[in-house]
Enzyme design. Structure first.
Site, PDB file in Angstrom:
ATOM      1  N   HIS A 104     -36.908   8.176 -75.616  1.00 37.56           N
ATOM      2  CA  HIS A 104     -35.877   8.029 -74.578  1.00 37.56           C
ATOM      3  C   HIS A 104     -35.820   9.379 -73.857  1.00 37.56           C
ATOM      4  O   HIS A 104     -36.014  10.425 -74.492  1.00 37.56           O
ATOM      5  CB  HIS A 104     -34.485   7.805 -75.157  1.00 37.56           C
ATOM      6  CG  HIS A 104     -34.331   6.610 -76.037  1.00 37.56           C
ATOM      7  ND1 HIS A 104     -34.664   6.619 -77.356  1.00 37.56           N
ATOM      8  CD2 HIS A 104     -33.835   5.377 -75.787  1.00 37.56           C
ATOM      9  CE1 HIS A 104     -34.396   5.437 -77.892  1.00 37.56           C
ATOM     10  NE2 HIS A 104     -33.889   4.651 -76.965  1.00 37.56           N
ATOM     11  N   ASP A 107     -33.935  11.986 -75.709  1.00 37.86           N
ATOM     12  CA  ASP A 107     -34.465  12.455 -77.004  1.00 37.86           C
ATOM     13  C   ASP A 107     -35.248  13.734 -76.820  1.00 37.86           C
ATOM     14  O   ASP A 107     -35.209  14.621 -77.663  1.00 37.86           O
ATOM     15  CB  ASP A 107     -35.504  11.485 -77.610  1.00 37.86           C
ATOM     16  CG  ASP A 107     -35.009  10.086 -77.833  1.00 37.86           C
ATOM     17  OD1 ASP A 107     -33.792   9.909 -77.987  1.00 37.86           O
ATOM     18  OD2 ASP A 107     -35.864   9.175 -77.866  1.00 37.86           O
TER      19      ASP A 107
HETATM   20  C1  XLS Z   1     -31.954   0.050 -81.073  1.00 41.91           C
HETATM   21  C2  XLS Z   1     -33.214  -0.101 -80.387  1.00 41.91           C
HETATM   22  C3  XLS Z   1     -33.713   1.143 -79.670  1.00 41.91           C
HETATM   23  C4  XLS Z   1     -34.787   0.777 -78.687  1.00 41.91           C
HETATM   24  C5  XLS Z   1     -35.068   1.788 -77.639  1.00 41.91           C
HETATM   25  O1  XLS Z   1     -31.553  -0.758 -81.903  1.00 41.91           O
HETATM   26  O2  XLS Z   1     -34.168  -0.556 -81.298  1.00 41.91           O
HETATM   27  O3  XLS Z   1     -34.150   2.083 -80.578  1.00 41.91           O
HETATM   28  O4  XLS Z   1     -35.991   0.487 -79.337  1.00 41.91           O
HETATM   29  O5  XLS Z   1     -33.976   2.013 -76.825  1.00 41.91           O
END
Ligand code: XLS
Ligand code: NI
Ligand code: NI
Length: 442
Positions: A104, A107
């Site tokens: 993200h 991140d």
């Molecule tokens: C959360 C999601 C997240 C997505 C990306 O439950 O899995 O991690 O994969 O935003």
């Protein structure tokens, strides 16, 4: 590449040592360099490390703070820490033999006091990521924007009742698309973290869904305008963090995409733990997407059978993964997608070495499932069983039903005439379960 100091001094690049090896820091089933059908197993599997869990996760939960303290989390400011963290991550990607990673926006780079400052931070860290990708050959499977952590998104991003928040989210995704393109990202993911509601008392469901569709259309248009060629993916999840999320499961996602004319632009990123939260098996979600040609990518993890939330564990359940892999291979594979370990260490797993054990376990389980599924499909016993089970539709009036060349009147005449009562045939579930076990334990 300039010589940087190692962040995992005790761990060498993980090698394939075969199923008989007792070395816990070796692969037992995942042999990345083995060639299968003209390409390496690594190219078949397209494993990816999830940056948020493996490099931003600290082990916090609603009852306590983080437990995981990484030695590389040091530096004079947030940007230099972000860069050193990336160095550690790329060393990990190489040592664990992962050809891809996912992130993200927030991140990899810290959020600033304004969008302009956040964008500048992102640019500085992305420049560093670009160098590391070039030096190591590790690629970006997908990028995404975090539209769920900042309090401004507490009532959703694209489905926020305030158009100002919608606009902010649009600006953030615009930048995330640019960054994903700059890093050669092969996909772009939309997980609607808070695109749903806590209560219908304050929610106009119809307008919110229309707003979400408008947002996704804008993303498609913008991607086209900048020449981003990556595949767009929707990641369904029924709930958590909100009580109800609009992308509840693949079936709800397909209905949404079709309703708003988005089905040519999106495929699905299916997460194991989201499937089970929705009351489905992992294989079910894969089959529903594959049936419509919309299978895109996998967020590889597992829930806990006894817990009702997204525990995001590494999946070592070979049976579950073999069934999933049979469906994926039958559908022709994942194309541009891959297997992204959207999974995190348990709170007490605090050693950097645990990151290796976790990914080795996940990769080995998937690689074994890949082998078993290939054998299952090559021997064709299940395929043959299915063919026979539906064979009455291959000719005669069955074929006419599939081709929609008959109606109730014709069928009524047939049943009253020569067809009469159908003869019941066993579904043979127990036989098939035993057959599956013979592959798993053969
Ligand atoms: C959360 C999601 C997240 C997505 C990306 O439950 O899995 O991690 O994969 O935003
Ligand atoms: Ni996910
Ligand atoms: Ni998830």
């Amino acid at each position: 590449m300039k010589k940087t100091r190692t962040h995992f001094p005790k761990i060498r690049r993980i090698a394939y040592e075969g199923p008989k090896s007792t070395n816990p820091l070796a692969f037992h089933h995942y042999n990345p360099d083995e060639v299968v059908d003209g390409k390496s197993v690594s190219a078949h599997m397209r494993f990816s490390v999830a940056y948020w869990h493996s490099f931003r996760g600290v082990g916090s939960d609603p009852f306590g703070p983080g437990t995981i303290v990484r030695p590389w989390e040091k530096g004079i400011d947030a940007i230099s820490i972000a860069k050193t963290r990336l160095d550690a991550a790329f060393e990990f990607f190489q040592k664990i033999r992962a050809p891809f990673y996912c992130f993200h926006d927030r991140d990899i780079a810290p959020e600033g006091r304004s969008l302009a400052e956040s964008n500048r931070n992102l640019d500085r860290v992305v420049a560093h990521a670009k160098q590391l990708q070039k030096a190591t050959g590790v690629k970006l499977l997908w990028g995404t924007a975090n539209l769920f952590s900042n309090p401004r998104y507490m009532c959703g991003a694209a489905t926020n009742p305030d158009a100002h928040v919608f606009a902010y989210a649009a600006a953030q995704v615009k930048k995330a698309l640019e960054v994903t393109k700059a890093l050669g990202g092969e996909n772009y993911v939309f997980w609607g973290g808070r695109e749903g509601y806590e209560t219908l008392l304050n929610t106009n469901l119809k307008r919110e869904q229309e707003h979400l569709a408008a947002f996704l259309h804008m993303a498609v248009d913008y991607a086209k305008s900048i020449g981003f060629k990556g595949q767009f993916l929707i990641e369904p999840k029924p709930k958590e963090p909100t009580k109800h999320q609009y992308d509840f499961d693949v079936a709800a996602g397909i209905a949404f995409l079709r309703t708003f004319g988005l089905e040519q632009h999106f495929k699905f990123n299916i997460e194991t733990n989201h499937a089970t939260l929705a009351g489905h098996t992992f294989q079910h979600e894969i089959e529903v997407a594959a049936a419509q040609g919309l299978l895109g990518s996998i967020d590889a993890n597992a829930g806990d059978e006894l817990l009702g939330w997204d525990t995001d564990q590494f999946n070592t359940n070979v049976r579950e993964l073999t069934l999933a892999m049979v469906s994926i291979l039958r559908a022709g594979g994942l194309g541009k997608g891959g297997f992204n370990f959207d999974a995190k260490l348990r709170r007490p797993s605090i050693d950097p070495e645990d990151l290796f054990h976790a990914h080795i376990g996940g990769m080995d389980a998937y690689a074994l499932a890949f082998k078993l599924a290939r054998r299952i499909l090559a021997e064709g016993k299940f395929t043959q069983f299915l063919q026979e089970r539906y064979s009455s539709y291959d000719a005669g009036f069955g074929r006419a039903i599939e081709k929609r060349r008959v109606g109730f009147r014709d069928l009524n005449k047939l049943v009253l005439g020569k067809l009469g009562e159908p003869k019941p045939r066993s579904g043979k579930q127990e036989y098939l379960e035993n057959l599956l076990n013979s592959y798993l334990h053969g």
